[in-house]
Design an enzyme around this catalytic site. Structure first.
Site, mmCIF file in Angstrom:
data_model
loop_
_atom_site.group_PDB
_atom_site.id
_atom_site.type_symbol
_atom_site.label_atom_id
_atom_site.label_comp_id
_atom_site.label_asym_id
_atom_site.label_seq_id
_atom_site.Cartn_x
_atom_site.Cartn_y
_atom_site.Cartn_z
ATOM 1 N N LEU A 184 0.967 -1.405 0.042
ATOM 2 C CA LEU A 184 -0.048 -0.022 0.116
ATOM 3 C C LEU A 184 0.920 1.186 0.039
ATOM 4 C CD1 LEU A 184 -2.566 -1.454 2.594
ATOM 5 C CD2 LEU A 184 -3.056 -1.004 0.110
ATOM 6 N N PRO A 185 0.300 2.389 -0.472
ATOM 7 C CA PRO A 185 0.926 3.705 -0.512
ATOM 8 C C PRO A 185 1.738 4.126 0.751
ATOM 9 C CG PRO A 185 -1.019 3.830 -1.698
ATOM 10 C CD PRO A 185 -1.413 2.568 -0.700
ATOM 11 N N LYS A 241 14.441 0.722 6.059
ATOM 12 C CA LYS A 241 14.017 1.145 4.725
ATOM 13 C C LYS A 241 14.144 2.811 4.513
ATOM 14 C CE LYS A 241 12.104 1.098 0.732
ATOM 15 N NZ LYS A 241 10.664 0.728 0.348
ATOM 16 N N THR A 265 6.225 1.372 3.092
ATOM 17 C CA THR A 265 7.119 2.203 3.469
ATOM 18 C C THR A 265 6.513 3.259 4.086
ATOM 19 O OG1 THR A 265 8.949 1.733 1.755
ATOM 20 C CG2 THR A 265 8.971 3.962 3.047
#
Length: 299
Positions: free
Chosen positions: A72-73, A175, A100
């Site tokens: 997902l975004p 990340k 992220t």
């Protein structure tokens, strides 16, 4: 690639965009069955064409799958999807979140799920959708160590290496660190090529020289030709990376760091997005670094 031990074990997949569809392709090729969800009917049909099964509701995925991948975004959408699964999520399930996101809300989401007996892994991915399709990405996974081991077959199918980084939220932190360095490598390459172009150097030769000298970075292999030839069909969208860089700057400043390089990178990405390159590949950052076109003055 490691095939699943049980034939056609079903993996849930919520989010079938660039990365999600690449995950689906890898999982299907590795022998898994895939039950996927996306709000876009075209993406669900694309999954059906690959051999998976697309559905419109996340609840159906949670209902039928013991392991569910989120693609997902941001952490906000991940939290919304988890909330939508209320009443369907059950003890023993594992949610593998590749989003992220902000590390603090990510860790908080793990706590929400743990209260329901559901294990949450923040399994962030270093690499583009094209690199996912080639099995060339690295996964950085925070959360329960036993659940990490339990999902080794999934991680081996998706990428070439998976690191257990610690508690939930550490995958998100790792990340941000790796994306900071990766993004600045890409921006430096773009600015170098823009300078070579302004000096009338041959760009193909410039790229070859940089690959042969200490300036080399692996980003030259994935983005160099794209920048030279203007091939900006998206493997990873510029606006998505801008979202990450904003989060990188915010997180670093909260930790007391000045973050000057990332702040400058954010400004360049914002200029590229404002110029209309947001939905193109992140290699389009070069468009914001090229010398402006001089237009003839009308008499």
């Amino acid at each position: 690639m490691i095939a699943p031990s049980a034939p056609a074990a079903t993996i849930g997949l919520i989010g079938l965009g660039l990365m999600g569809s690449a995950f689906a392709g890898r999982l299907l090729a590795g022998g898994f069955a895939v039950l996927g969800c996306d709000i876009d009917p075209a993406k669900r049909e694309a999954l059906n064409a690959l051999g998976g099964r697309g559905v419109a509701r996340a609840q159906e995925v949670f209902q039928h799958c013991d392991r569910v991948i989120l693609s997902l975004p941001s952490h906000r959408e991940a939290a919304q999807v988890i909330a939508a699964g209320d009443g369907v999520l059950r003890p023993g399930q594992i949610v593998i979140d590749t989003t992220t996101g902000d590390p603090e809300p990510t860790a908080a989401l793990a706590g929400v799920l743990a209260a329901r007996g559901v294990t949450y892994l923040d399994a962030t991915v270093s690499g583009s959708s094209a690199q996912v399709r080639g099995g060339a990405v690295t996964l950085m996974v925070g959360g329960n160590a036993a659940a990490f081991a339990q999902c080794a077959d999934v991680f081996a199918c998706i990428g070439r290496q998976a690191f257990h980084t610690g508690a939930a939220g550490t995958g998100a932190k790792m990340k941000l660190v790796t994306n900071l360095v990766l993004g600045l490598n890409r921006a430096a390459l773009a600015e170098g090529l823009a300078l070579a172009e302004s000096l009338d150097l041959n760009l193909e030769q410039t790229l070859a020289v940089m690959r042969a000298c200490p300036a080399y970075s692996r980003i030259m292999d994935t983005k160099g030709e794209r920048m030279i030839h203007g091939d900006f069909a998206p493997d990873a969208r510029l606006s998505q990376h801008l979202k990450d860089v904003r989060l990188i700057v915010e997180t670093g400043q909260q930790a007391g760091l000045p973050m000057p390089l990332s702040a400058a990178h954010r400004a360049v990405l914002e200029a590229a997005e404002a110029a209309g390159w947001g939905e193109r590949d992140n290699s389009a950052i070069i468009q914001a670094l090229r010398a402006p076109v001089t237009r003839p003055v009308e008499p």
